[in-house]
Scaffold this motif. Structure first.
Motif, PDB file in Angstrom:
ATOM      1  N   UNK A 102       0.805  -1.218   0.000  1.00 22.66           N
ATOM      2  CA  UNK A 102       0.000   0.000   0.000  1.00 22.66           C
ATOM      3  C   UNK A 102       0.841   1.272   0.000  1.00 22.66           C
ATOM      4  N   UNK A 103       2.059   1.194   0.484  1.00 26.78           N
ATOM      5  CA  UNK A 103       2.931   2.373   0.449  1.00 26.78           C
ATOM      6  C   UNK A 103       3.238   2.748  -1.001  1.00 26.78           C
ATOM      7  N   UNK A 104       3.436   1.744  -1.840  1.00 21.51           N
ATOM      8  CA  UNK A 104       3.672   2.005  -3.261  1.00 21.51           C
ATOM      9  C   UNK A 104       2.414   2.576  -3.925  1.00 21.51           C
ATOM     10  N   UNK A 105       1.243   2.099  -3.508  1.00 18.98           N
ATOM     11  CA  UNK A 105      -0.008   2.652  -4.035  1.00 18.98           C
ATOM     12  C   UNK A 105      -0.090   4.146  -3.721  1.00 18.98           C
ATOM     13  N   UNK A 106       0.241   4.511  -2.502  1.00 19.50           N
ATOM     14  CA  UNK A 106       0.196   5.925  -2.102  1.00 19.50           C
ATOM     15  C   UNK A 106       1.132   6.769  -2.963  1.00 19.50           C
ATOM     16  N   UNK A 107       2.342   6.281  -3.186  1.00 23.29           N
ATOM     17  CA  UNK A 107       3.312   7.067  -3.961  1.00 23.29           C
ATOM     18  C   UNK A 107       2.834   7.262  -5.402  1.00 23.29           C
ATOM     19  N   UNK A 108       2.229   6.214  -5.954  1.00 23.26           N
ATOM     20  CA  UNK A 108       1.720   6.341  -7.326  1.00 23.26           C
ATOM     21  C   UNK A 108       0.551   7.317  -7.384  1.00 23.26           C
ATOM     22  N   UNK A 109      -0.287   7.318  -6.351  1.00 21.45           N
ATOM     23  CA  UNK A 109      -1.405   8.267  -6.310  1.00 21.45           C
ATOM     24  C   UNK A 109      -0.892   9.697  -6.201  1.00 21.45           C
ATOM     25  N   UNK A 110       0.112   9.920  -5.362  1.00 23.13           N
ATOM     26  CA  UNK A 110       0.694  11.257  -5.216  1.00 23.13           C
ATOM     27  C   UNK A 110       1.297  11.743  -6.530  1.00 23.13           C
ATOM     28  N   UNK A 111       1.771  10.806  -7.331  1.00 24.86           N
ATOM     29  CA  UNK A 111       2.383  11.162  -8.610  1.00 24.86           C
ATOM     30  C   UNK A 111       1.356  11.398  -9.705  1.00 24.86           C
ATOM     31  N   UNK A 112       0.055  11.291  -9.353  1.00 26.38           N
ATOM     32  CA  UNK A 112      -0.983  11.569 -10.332  1.00 26.38           C
ATOM     33  C   UNK A 112      -1.388  10.384 -11.175  1.00 26.38           C
ATOM     34  N   UNK A 113      -1.117   9.164 -10.677  1.00 26.44           N
ATOM     35  CA  UNK A 113      -1.396   7.973 -11.462  1.00 26.44           C
ATOM     36  C   UNK A 113      -2.846   7.572 -11.561  1.00 26.44           C
ATOM     37  N   UNK A 114      -3.703   8.134 -10.717  1.00 26.26           N
ATOM     38  CA  UNK A 114      -5.116   7.790 -10.796  1.00 26.26           C
ATOM     39  C   UNK A 114      -5.774   7.726  -9.434  1.00 26.26           C
ATOM     40  N   UNK A 115      -6.944   7.095  -9.385  1.00 24.16           N
ATOM     41  CA  UNK A 115      -7.683   6.916  -8.143  1.00 24.16           C
ATOM     42  C   UNK A 115      -7.085   5.765  -7.347  1.00 24.16           C
ATOM     43  N   UNK A 116      -7.118   5.892  -6.034  1.00 23.61           N
ATOM     44  CA  UNK A 116      -6.594   4.830  -5.164  1.00 23.61           C
ATOM     45  C   UNK A 116      -7.410   4.789  -3.877  1.00 23.61           C
ATOM     46  N   UNK A 117      -7.541   3.606  -3.333  1.00 20.88           N
ATOM     47  CA  UNK A 117      -8.143   3.434  -2.008  1.00 20.88           C
ATOM     48  C   UNK A 117      -7.005   3.246  -1.019  1.00 20.88           C
ATOM     49  N   UNK A 118      -6.910   4.173  -0.053  1.00 20.44           N
ATOM     50  CA  UNK A 118      -5.813   4.149   0.905  1.00 20.44           C
ATOM     51  C   UNK A 118      -6.322   4.184   2.338  1.00 20.44           C
ATOM     52  N   UNK A 119      -5.647   3.451   3.201  1.00 18.85           N
ATOM     53  CA  UNK A 119      -5.921   3.515   4.632  1.00 18.85           C
ATOM     54  C   UNK A 119      -5.755   4.941   5.144  1.00 18.85           C
ATOM     55  N   UNK A 120      -6.553   5.273   6.147  1.00 17.26           N
ATOM     56  CA  UNK A 120      -6.411   6.610   6.755  1.00 17.26           C
ATOM     57  C   UNK A 120      -5.016   6.819   7.312  1.00 17.26           C
ATOM     58  N   UNK A 121      -4.343   5.728   7.691  1.00 20.74           N
ATOM     59  CA  UNK A 121      -2.981   5.831   8.218  1.00 20.74           C
ATOM     60  C   UNK A 121      -2.064   6.466   7.187  1.00 20.74           C
ATOM     61  N   UNK A 122      -2.248   6.089   5.928  1.00 20.17           N
ATOM     62  CA  UNK A 122      -1.394   6.596   4.857  1.00 20.17           C
ATOM     63  C   UNK A 122      -1.909   7.888   4.243  1.00 20.17           C
ATOM     64  N   UNK A 123      -3.224   8.074   4.219  1.00 24.19           N
ATOM     65  CA  UNK A 123      -3.798   9.176   3.433  1.00 24.19           C
ATOM     66  C   UNK A 123      -4.125  10.436   4.226  1.00 24.19           C
TER      67      UNK A 123
END
Length: 304
Positions: free
Chosen positions: A222-243
């Protein structure tokens, strides 16, 4: 021979499949662990392991000894708990497997927990999929969602809270979905727990909408998902811990707050055995307390 120490060494060798790994876990030398196991074999006049230059495996007698040896160790630890002035004896190593987000959440709280327990050490593995607890020597594992393995002890400790998010730049380019059925037309960044159907579930408090996806990007962390979302890669579902921090600073935008991702149970599982060792029990209670103190994960939040 110290039978209890020898049994501890035997169990750790059986769990790790290696004299060297067991020695590292126990804070002993490899020859010392080997001598303890050999002494145990001599004491009971039976071979516990088949040894070759390239492999180590339990004999039938070794397999049969494991549950009995564990009962002895659990009983000794329980006796120590009774005899201790403060009722707490925690020493040894605890190996715990956690999803990355929860692992990050507790990582800065573990030092304070360990400060008053000098004999205790914790080995954290970040893992998004289920483990072979006994085969990998894992004492505790946190799993998200339903737990189907009836051979394990399962204790629910909380509920997930997640947000559908995207970077502002992505939303400016592609627009903001207002309902779950609009999501499949967007670029989606998915978290893969291993072989499951690609879908997200959302709830408005009354109805649950399940959306099938064809992800543009997929990660097993999920950490990689967050980084890709921050980079503008699209929609993501992230835990409140990360987001949560990224939403607060505007680096990510919460999308579709009226239909938030469905909440899932957070459970801790461990091998089914009669008495839980004190070292494991201490870490388990730390984990339960830490999760319960987070207002978005605690059991109370699930009914809100």
């Amino acid at each position: 021979m110290d039978v209890v120490s020898a049994l501890r060494s035997f169990l750790r060798v059986a769990e790790t499949g290696s004299f060297s790994a067991a020695a590292l876990d126990l804070g002993l030398t490899q020859p010392a662990v080997s001598r303890q196991v050999s002494s145990l074999e001599e004491h009971y006049s039976t071979r516990l392991f088949h040894r070759t230059t390239n492999a180590l495996r339990l004999t039938v007698e070794g397999e049969q000894m494991i549950p009995m040896a564990q009962k002895v160790i659990d009983a000794v630890e329980a006796l120590g708990e009774t005899a201790s002035p403060d009722g707490i004896v925690t020493s040894g190593r605890v190996k715990m497997s956690l999803p990355a987000a929860l692992g990050l959440y507790i990582s800065d709280q573990l030092p304070a927990f360990l400060a008053g327990r000098p004999g205790l050490s914790v080995d954290i593995v970040f893992r998004e999929h289920s483990s072979d607890l006994v085969g990998e020597g894992i004492d505790l594992e946190v799993r998200i969602g339903d737990v189907s393995d009836s051979s394990l002890i399962c204790r629910r400790i909380g509920w997930t809270t997640a947000f559908l998010v995207a970077a502002p730049g992505y939303l400016q380019r592609r627009g903001i979905p207002g309902h779950p059925f609009e999501i499949p037309s967007h670029d989606c960044i998915c978290y893969n727990r291993g072989g499951e159907e690609r879908s997200w579930s959302f709830s408005n408090g009354a109805d649950i909408e399940r959306v099938k996806l064809t992800p543009r990007l997929m990660f097993n962390n999920t950490v990689a998902v967050r980084r890709a979302a921050l980079a503008g890669g699209g929609l993501a579902v992230l835990s409140h811990i990360l987001a949560a921090d990224d939403i607060a600073t505007g680096c990510l935008v919460e999308v579709m707050p009226a239909f938030r991702p469905e909440r899932l149970p957070i459970s801790v599982v461990y091998a089914s055995r009669r008495n839980l060792p004190l070292r494991v029990r201490a870490v388990l209670e730390f984990l339960v307390d830490t999760v319960s103190r987070d207002e978005l994960m605690g059991e109370v939040a699930a009914t809100a």
